[in-house]
Design an enzyme around this catalytic site. Sequence first.
Site, mmCIF file in Angstrom:
data_model
loop_
_atom_site.group_PDB
_atom_site.id
_atom_site.type_symbol
_atom_site.label_atom_id
_atom_site.label_comp_id
_atom_site.label_asym_id
_atom_site.label_seq_id
_atom_site.Cartn_x
_atom_site.Cartn_y
_atom_site.Cartn_z
ATOM 1 N N ASP A 1 8.097 -2.330 -6.706
ATOM 2 C CA ASP A 1 8.104 -3.776 -6.533
ATOM 3 C C ASP A 1 8.095 -4.423 -7.730
ATOM 4 O OD1 ASP A 1 7.393 -3.673 -3.697
ATOM 5 O OD2 ASP A 1 5.019 -3.348 -4.133
ATOM 6 N N LYS B 1 -1.211 1.859 -0.225
ATOM 7 C CA LYS B 1 -0.645 1.997 -1.334
ATOM 8 C C LYS B 1 -1.308 2.671 -2.283
ATOM 9 C CE LYS B 1 2.857 -1.952 -1.276
ATOM 10 N NZ LYS B 1 3.259 -3.171 -1.919
HETATM 11 N N1 NAP Z 1 9.458 -9.974 -2.456
HETATM 12 C C1 NAP Z 1 8.841 -8.616 -2.307
HETATM 13 O O1 NAP Z 1 9.547 -7.548 -2.387
HETATM 14 C C2 NAP Z 1 7.424 -8.458 -2.242
HETATM 15 C C3 NAP Z 1 6.877 -7.496 -2.631
HETATM 16 C C4 NAP Z 1 5.368 -7.077 -2.594
HETATM 17 C C5 NAP Z 1 4.713 -8.411 -1.859
HETATM 18 N N2 NAP Z 1 5.312 -9.172 -1.928
HETATM 19 C C6 NAP Z 1 4.489 -10.802 -1.379
HETATM 20 O O2 NAP Z 1 3.549 -11.087 -2.375
HETATM 21 C C7 NAP Z 1 2.316 -11.473 -1.712
HETATM 22 C C8 NAP Z 1 1.357 -11.129 -2.148
HETATM 23 O O3 NAP Z 1 1.102 -9.589 -1.721
HETATM 24 P P1 NAP Z 1 -0.133 -8.591 -2.323
HETATM 25 O O4 NAP Z 1 0.200 -7.237 -1.653
HETATM 26 O O5 NAP Z 1 -0.380 -8.840 -3.708
HETATM 27 O O6 NAP Z 1 -1.486 -9.349 -1.424
HETATM 28 P P2 NAP Z 1 -2.796 -9.100 -1.850
HETATM 29 O O7 NAP Z 1 -3.030 -7.924 -2.640
HETATM 30 O O8 NAP Z 1 -3.800 -9.470 -0.626
HETATM 31 O O9 NAP Z 1 -3.296 -10.276 -2.938
HETATM 32 C C9 NAP Z 1 -3.146 -11.809 -2.611
HETATM 33 C C10 NAP Z 1 -3.022 -12.665 -3.616
HETATM 34 O O10 NAP Z 1 -2.879 -14.115 -3.274
HETATM 35 C C11 NAP Z 1 -4.172 -14.997 -3.663
HETATM 36 N N3 NAP Z 1 -4.319 -15.843 -2.456
HETATM 37 C C12 NAP Z 1 -4.082 -15.572 -1.352
HETATM 38 N N4 NAP Z 1 -4.397 -16.855 -0.603
HETATM 39 C C13 NAP Z 1 -4.537 -17.742 -1.750
HETATM 40 C C14 NAP Z 1 -5.198 -19.102 -1.563
HETATM 41 N N5 NAP Z 1 -5.164 -19.882 -0.250
HETATM 42 N N6 NAP Z 1 -5.395 -19.722 -2.801
HETATM 43 C C15 NAP Z 1 -5.249 -19.026 -3.871
HETATM 44 N N7 NAP Z 1 -4.898 -17.628 -3.756
HETATM 45 C C16 NAP Z 1 -4.697 -17.117 -2.730
HETATM 46 C C17 NAP Z 1 -5.013 -13.872 -3.816
HETATM 47 O O11 NAP Z 1 -6.246 -14.525 -4.720
HETATM 48 P P3 NAP Z 1 -7.700 -13.892 -4.406
HETATM 49 O O12 NAP Z 1 -7.849 -12.844 -5.303
HETATM 50 O O13 NAP Z 1 -8.346 -15.014 -4.906
HETATM 51 O O14 NAP Z 1 -8.199 -13.405 -3.080
HETATM 52 C C18 NAP Z 1 -4.564 -12.518 -4.450
HETATM 53 O O15 NAP Z 1 -4.491 -12.759 -5.647
HETATM 54 C C19 NAP Z 1 2.532 -11.565 0.003
HETATM 55 O O16 NAP Z 1 3.023 -12.848 0.407
HETATM 56 C C20 NAP Z 1 3.805 -10.465 0.035
HETATM 57 O O17 NAP Z 1 4.622 -10.721 1.093
HETATM 58 C C21 NAP Z 1 6.629 -9.537 -1.946
#
Ligand code: NAP
Length: 284
Positions: free
Chosen positions: A107, A71
Amino acid sequence: MATNYKEELVGVLGYPVAENPTCVMQNAAFEALGLQWRYLTIEVKPDALPEAVRGLRALGFQGFNCTIPHKVAVMALLDEVSPDAALIGAVNTVRREGDRFIGENTDGKGFLRGVREAGFEPRGKSIVVLGAGGAARAITVELALAGAANLIVVNRNIARGQALVDHLNARTSSQARFMAWDKTYHVDETVDGVVNATSIGLYPDLDSTPDVDLSAARSDVLVCDVIPNPPDTRLMQTARSRGFKTLNGLSMLVYQGTLGFEMWTGQPAPEAVMKSALEKAFAA
Ligand SMILES: NC(=O)c1ccc[n+]([C@@H]2O[C@H](COP(=O)([O-])OP(=O)(O)OC[C@H]3O[C@@H](n4cnc5c(N)ncnc54)[C@H](OP(=O)(O)O)[C@@H]3O)[C@@H](O)[C@H]2O)c1
């Protein structure tokens, strides 16, 4: 008239990409509208991205989606990036104008459309966003552009959370504040909306739920989850059982897809078809 066998192509580039469900809703939409279009799910390793994008140009792709880990890297390979995708710092959708590839981010816009449909207008509101990754970045930037007054970013990694808050304060007119997430986060009565933008609760991690306490929250708070699979996360179940209005991650996923469909084809997206195709895929 001679039969036209030519297909217009779109797709998603990711690594890994096998579990990306977008093809299900886009291909269902093409079929429903009788369009000779096809959405391909394409695995591209990070170092092959420049060559892959050159390939898509050569093949005349009408546009494409990018997912993890492309991305950010894709931005340097495009002819233009929209102002809000630039502000988010990531592109998830590329559209074609003539022979130019233009980067967009749908998004946060998909998320916004879902909350507005749920009767929540972000302007002037105070919203807690759990997480500071890609999804949180897209959502907070769009909420800020939509006039949210206060954004409270709650994240485990301090540097990442603080960096997002600094970015929002420097580049938008929302007031952003960072809260380290090292123990239960208590949502207070000043908050209008809560968004889980972390991956906590994502399949197969069904028993996990964000460590937030809603006992002091106002009864009219909207509780949202970005997790599309399963749509009914533990957070959604708990919030609903306590009488809060909820919005699951399916609407964000469907609407980021309908926005892409409309950018590519220039036609209104068959939203109900796309939503039901995804629901069936997740239920299977
Ligand atoms: N519905 C939709 O259209 C859509 C679109 C995009 C993404 N999503 C969903 O959004 C979610 C996040 O995606 P992303 O791209 O933002 O991922 P990312 O960039 O890897 O970010 C993950 C986030 O989750 C936090 N996190 C993960 N595990 C954790 C835990 N056990 N305790 C506390 N914080 C935790 C991380 O915190 P740290 O910074 O502390 O590691 C970070 O803030 C995914 O599940 C994805 O499926 C959905």
